[in-house]
Design a protein around this motif. Sequence first.
Motif, PDB file in Angstrom:
ATOM      1  N   PHE A 155       0.849  -1.186   0.000  1.00 37.78           N
ATOM      2  CA  PHE A 155       0.000   0.000   0.000  1.00 37.78           C
ATOM      3  C   PHE A 155       0.890   1.243   0.000  1.00 37.78           C
ATOM      4  N   PRO A 156       1.486   1.526  -1.163  1.00 36.37           N
ATOM      5  CA  PRO A 156       2.508   2.585  -1.245  1.00 36.37           C
ATOM      6  C   PRO A 156       1.959   4.001  -1.172  1.00 36.37           C
ATOM      7  N   ASP A 157       0.635   4.169  -1.292  1.00 33.44           N
ATOM      8  CA  ASP A 157       0.079   5.520  -1.316  1.00 33.44           C
ATOM      9  C   ASP A 157      -0.162   6.098   0.075  1.00 33.44           C
ATOM     10  N   GLY A 158       0.259   5.365   1.098  1.00 31.21           N
ATOM     11  CA  GLY A 158       0.179   5.946   2.437  1.00 31.21           C
ATOM     12  C   GLY A 158      -0.417   5.011   3.461  1.00 31.21           C
ATOM     13  N   GLN A 159      -0.061   5.273   4.717  1.00 34.29           N
ATOM     14  CA  GLN A 159      -0.615   4.531   5.846  1.00 34.29           C
ATOM     15  C   GLN A 159      -1.086   5.554   6.883  1.00 34.29           C
ATOM     16  N   LEU A 160      -2.330   5.433   7.308  1.00 36.01           N
ATOM     17  CA  LEU A 160      -2.912   6.347   8.289  1.00 36.01           C
ATOM     18  C   LEU A 160      -3.419   5.554   9.484  1.00 36.01           C
ATOM     19  N   PHE A 161      -3.241   6.121  10.651  1.00 29.07           N
ATOM     20  CA  PHE A 161      -3.685   5.489  11.894  1.00 29.07           C
ATOM     21  C   PHE A 161      -4.506   6.517  12.668  1.00 29.07           C
ATOM     22  N   VAL A 162      -5.732   6.161  13.051  1.00 29.61           N
ATOM     23  CA  VAL A 162      -6.564   7.087  13.814  1.00 29.61           C
ATOM     24  C   VAL A 162      -7.180   6.354  15.000  1.00 29.61           C
ATOM     25  N   ASN A 163      -7.066   6.965  16.164  1.00 32.60           N
ATOM     26  CA  ASN A 163      -7.658   6.427  17.385  1.00 32.60           C
ATOM     27  C   ASN A 163      -9.054   7.017  17.534  1.00 32.60           C
ATOM     28  N   LEU A 164     -10.076   6.170  17.499  1.00 32.40           N
ATOM     29  CA  LEU A 164     -11.462   6.628  17.577  1.00 32.40           C
ATOM     30  C   LEU A 164     -11.969   6.764  19.007  1.00 32.40           C
ATOM     31  N   ASN A 165     -11.111   6.492  19.984  1.00 32.24           N
ATOM     32  CA  ASN A 165     -11.444   6.708  21.398  1.00 32.24           C
ATOM     33  C   ASN A 165     -12.732   6.011  21.818  1.00 32.24           C
ATOM     34  N   GLY A 166     -13.005   4.845  21.236  1.00 34.94           N
ATOM     35  CA  GLY A 166     -14.257   4.164  21.554  1.00 34.94           C
ATOM     36  C   GLY A 166     -14.391   3.823  23.017  1.00 34.94           C
ATOM     37  N   LEU A 221      -3.372   2.192   3.288  1.00 33.77           N
ATOM     38  CA  LEU A 221      -3.702   1.379   4.456  1.00 33.77           C
ATOM     39  C   LEU A 221      -4.252   2.310   5.536  1.00 33.77           C
ATOM     40  N   LEU A 222      -5.395   1.951   6.101  1.00 32.47           N
ATOM     41  CA  LEU A 222      -6.043   2.759   7.132  1.00 32.47           C
ATOM     42  C   LEU A 222      -6.336   1.870   8.337  1.00 32.47           C
ATOM     43  N   ILE A 223      -5.795   2.246   9.497  1.00 33.87           N
ATOM     44  CA  ILE A 223      -6.094   1.531  10.740  1.00 33.87           C
ATOM     45  C   ILE A 223      -7.012   2.407  11.574  1.00 33.87           C
ATOM     46  N   GLY A 240     -12.950   3.047  -2.766  1.00 38.83           N
ATOM     47  CA  GLY A 240     -12.172   2.321  -3.756  1.00 38.83           C
ATOM     48  C   GLY A 240     -11.850   0.909  -3.311  1.00 38.83           C
ATOM     49  N   SER A 241     -11.474   0.098  -4.276  1.00 38.09           N
ATOM     50  CA  SER A 241     -11.214  -1.319  -3.993  1.00 38.09           C
ATOM     51  C   SER A 241      -9.772  -1.581  -3.591  1.00 38.09           C
ATOM     52  N   GLY A 242      -8.902  -0.578  -3.711  1.00 36.26           N
ATOM     53  CA  GLY A 242      -7.491  -0.825  -3.483  1.00 36.26           C
ATOM     54  C   GLY A 242      -7.007  -0.522  -2.085  1.00 36.26           C
ATOM     55  N   CYS A 243      -7.885  -0.043  -1.213  1.00 36.51           N
ATOM     56  CA  CYS A 243      -7.479   0.347   0.131  1.00 36.51           C
ATOM     57  C   CYS A 243      -7.811  -0.745   1.145  1.00 36.51           C
ATOM     58  N   LEU A 244      -6.914  -0.940   2.077  1.00 36.60           N
ATOM     59  CA  LEU A 244      -7.119  -1.914   3.144  1.00 36.60           C
ATOM     60  C   LEU A 244      -7.459  -1.171   4.425  1.00 36.60           C
ATOM     61  N   VAL A 245      -8.526  -1.601   5.078  1.00 34.97           N
ATOM     62  CA  VAL A 245      -8.944  -1.014   6.347  1.00 34.97           C
ATOM     63  C   VAL A 245      -8.881  -2.085   7.426  1.00 34.97           C
ATOM     64  N   LEU A 246      -8.124  -1.812   8.474  1.00 35.10           N
ATOM     65  CA  LEU A 246      -8.068  -2.676   9.650  1.00 35.10           C
ATOM     66  C   LEU A 246      -8.757  -1.940  10.796  1.00 35.10           C
ATOM     67  N   VAL A 247      -9.713  -2.586  11.412  1.00 35.51           N
ATOM     68  CA  VAL A 247     -10.475  -1.988  12.508  1.00 35.51           C
ATOM     69  C   VAL A 247     -10.224  -2.800  13.768  1.00 35.51           C
ATOM     70  N   THR A 248      -9.957  -2.118  14.876  1.00 39.40           N
ATOM     71  CA  THR A 248      -9.868  -2.819  16.154  1.00 39.40           C
ATOM     72  C   THR A 248     -11.013  -2.362  17.044  1.00 39.40           C
ATOM     73  N   SER A 249     -11.588  -3.311  17.776  1.00 37.81           N
ATOM     74  CA  SER A 249     -12.719  -2.972  18.644  1.00 37.81           C
ATOM     75  C   SER A 249     -12.879  -4.036  19.720  1.00 37.81           C
TER      76      SER A 249
END
Length: 919
Positions: A155-166, A221-223, A240-249
């Motif tokens: 996923f060369p177009d970037g990796q982002l990490f966001v804490n949703l404070n759930g 890549l989005l976490i 889009g179909s090319g992005c990977l999303v990892l969700v933790t909960s």
Amino acid sequence: MRLRRGLAIAGVAGGGAVTTLLVGLVTNAVSNESRWPGWLGWLQEHAWFSFVVLGVTMAGLTALLAGLSEARPSTTPGRSEDGAGPPGAAQVLRSLPRDTAAFTDRVGELERLMGSVRASQERGEGLPVHVIDGMPGVGKTTFAVHAGHLLSERFPDGQLFVNLNGYTPGRTPVQAGEALASLLAAAGVPTQQIPVGDDVGAVTEARAAMWRSRLAGKKALLILDNASSYRQLEPLLPGGSGCLVLVTSRRRLVASEEVVMSVEALPPDHAVDLFVRLSGRPADGLDRGVADELVRLCGCLPLGVSLLAARLRHHPSWTAEDLRGRLMVARDRLGELRAGERAVTATFDLSYRDLAPERQRFFRQLGFFPGTDLDSHVGAALGEVPALVARRHLEALYDDHLIDEQPGSRYRLHDLLRDYARGLAVEGDSMGDHVQAVQRVCTYYLAALADANGHIVRSGAAVPPAPDGASRVETPAMESRVGALSWLEAERANILASVRQANGLALYDLVVRLAAAMAPFLRQAGPWDQAVGLHRTAAEAARHTGDQRARGDALAELGVVRRFMAAYPQAIEALNDAVTAYEAVDERRGKADALNQLGIVWYLTADNEDASRAQAEALSLYRELDYRLGQANALADLGMTHRQMSRFDAAVEAQSEALTIYRELGDRYGEANSLRDLGVVHCLMGAYEVAARHHREAFDIYLELDDREHQAYALNELGVVRRLTGDTEGARTAHSQALTHFTELGDRFGRANSIRHLGVVERAAGDATEAIRLLEEALDVYRELGSRGGEATSLSELGVARGIVGGLDGAVEAFQSGLRILRDLGDRCGEAEVLNHWGMLLLNSGEPRAARRHFDQALTLARDTRCPLEEARALEGIGRCEWTVDGPGHGVGSLRAAVTVYRRLGVSAAVDDIEQLLV
């Protein structure tokens, strides 16, 4: 959603009615053996009637409940629908957090995740969302980050990490709209371009659409860490179909397109391996049986295992048996907790009690931090220690696995450890300690904001003062505007969280001061809905304290931001309220500032008389106060209003005086703004060479200041001069560049101006159809924004273009509508322009006598307002009408007079046309 809620309530109430009826019938049957007393006997004899009445009553209540359900507005948890609550923001990392040495095994889960990703990519299918769930402390985030590092090359177009404070103690979950704003900014979208508004649902949808568009065709890549619900994260999912999303909960979030992966506690043998590795002891030197018991006592949770191993590593003289004994004592102390809580909390307790007293206190204070991540300066404020000591504490706590390290020498507490720290802190004077900790953090941020504002506020403008005792507060070094903006962006979410916390603790003075200190940054950086929420909160906080001046300041800032959002009625309301608040305490400087801003709003909506009156009153107050920058601002804005009313001499006089003051003060922004508006006035007066020089000087200053917004305005004005002097291609280039800037910045008014100017260029270049399309697009935006001046100018040009393609009725309708608006606004030069255009349409349509009447009116107006271009156009029109009616050779005097004016203006194309006619 509302319909489903109503149906659900109706079903429940209806079921209650049926149940009541059945119970009543049974009761009646049983009671036949005895006589009910009094009026109840009548009910016993007429049971069916009584229960029918009961059923009808229940049905009525059902309908009422359903109606109430439909009428009740939907609200987002933790935030009011109108955005009146304190604003929030998500903390987004543009790269993944560092991988951890505490990661162990998980081979099966990793293979399943990576295999799923590989298979989808190889088949060219869209990547499903991968949800990683599990109990607290089991290592969900660690697993997601580790997997992200392994997959990052895909996923060369970037990796982002966001804490949703759930489930972050002391923090409300991040709302989807807030997270989207932060994600868009992190992805490079200028914050001014991020959609804003009062309708939370509509804004969230607009931001989600922009987010999906931004990631379209990308491989990123989005976490999404710590999600509380599917509703919270659904708008954040890329289209889009090319992005990977990892969700933790911690919860099982179910949707058909997801891959759900549960992370369980480590198998005992793997937990022991992790313990041995992190303890720093040789494997053959540890009693395997005792190690096995230790990891089982902390539930085989990676977080607990890491803490236990750190204890053993830091105490070389301890044996594993010593550690087991201490852990058992800790578990006994926590006997009132549930078994599942004791498993991991006992490890916290053991680690905490192993700290030195001063570090224990520092750790407890971290539990009170309102934000998500912190650096040594914030730690110093919380712990009441020097920054160097705070850095040592943070590094030691990280070494002890009690905090996590984030990029940029920042740290954060695991949610469980934050909860534990808060629990320790509240064992003493809970509210007092909490309030004092928040006060210290807010005081630190006020001191740091004072430093930052010194770099970003205009020269000569008021800077919110530093708090008392600021000299004793250690703040990070901010040596430039870039450094200040970088610090502000990193701390934005934490500062807004501190405002929320302070507001919840009734620390209203701090709320007011933090809002004022954040105002300069949010004015230019946005998103502006965050600023709206902040200033509303500050105005309400000032009402609680009875500080009318502070309330006026908050309302004035709210009005300014509303103006930026083109919400002009709301801006006027807020600024009028600010004037009232200032008058109540005789705060003349604040009143003058608010009047100045009111004048700008009325100028933008072309309410010129109100604008002129407000600016004149503001100027008078500034002169009484001898406030030079205020005088310059009021004069500049008054000059713009005079120009819009075709009072060109008055406009030049006011703007020239403003320019002199700006130069005396060294205010480059003010200097550039006055130069630009002087260029506009000189252009209207026909001094094109002077106008172009002013616009180029203004553009160069905006370039020096790296102000793309005002660069775009200068480019538009330069484009107008180029078009009027026959440089069509140069005009198209300038307007196109301005359009690009405005589009990227999200300035709808500026964008409409560029589109309108491009429409005029296309008409001049001979493409009337394209001109109509562009002018109608601009017209729609002006009407939506309430810009009557822009609407009138668009209608005038639209009439010309429609006339060219033969739409005579549409052209006349446009001229009539534009003329009405211009007469209401008092724009006589604009009125002359429309009359000239209309006259030429009539002349070309075979009605020269009617055309002559329009040209005569235009000539009078043009000479009264000293508008030479329209004077020349009127003279040319009169000459052509006479030539047509009376025959060739007539009207020569008017035509030659027109040539004289055109030559003076440098409009060579018009000169050539007339001379060709005369020949």
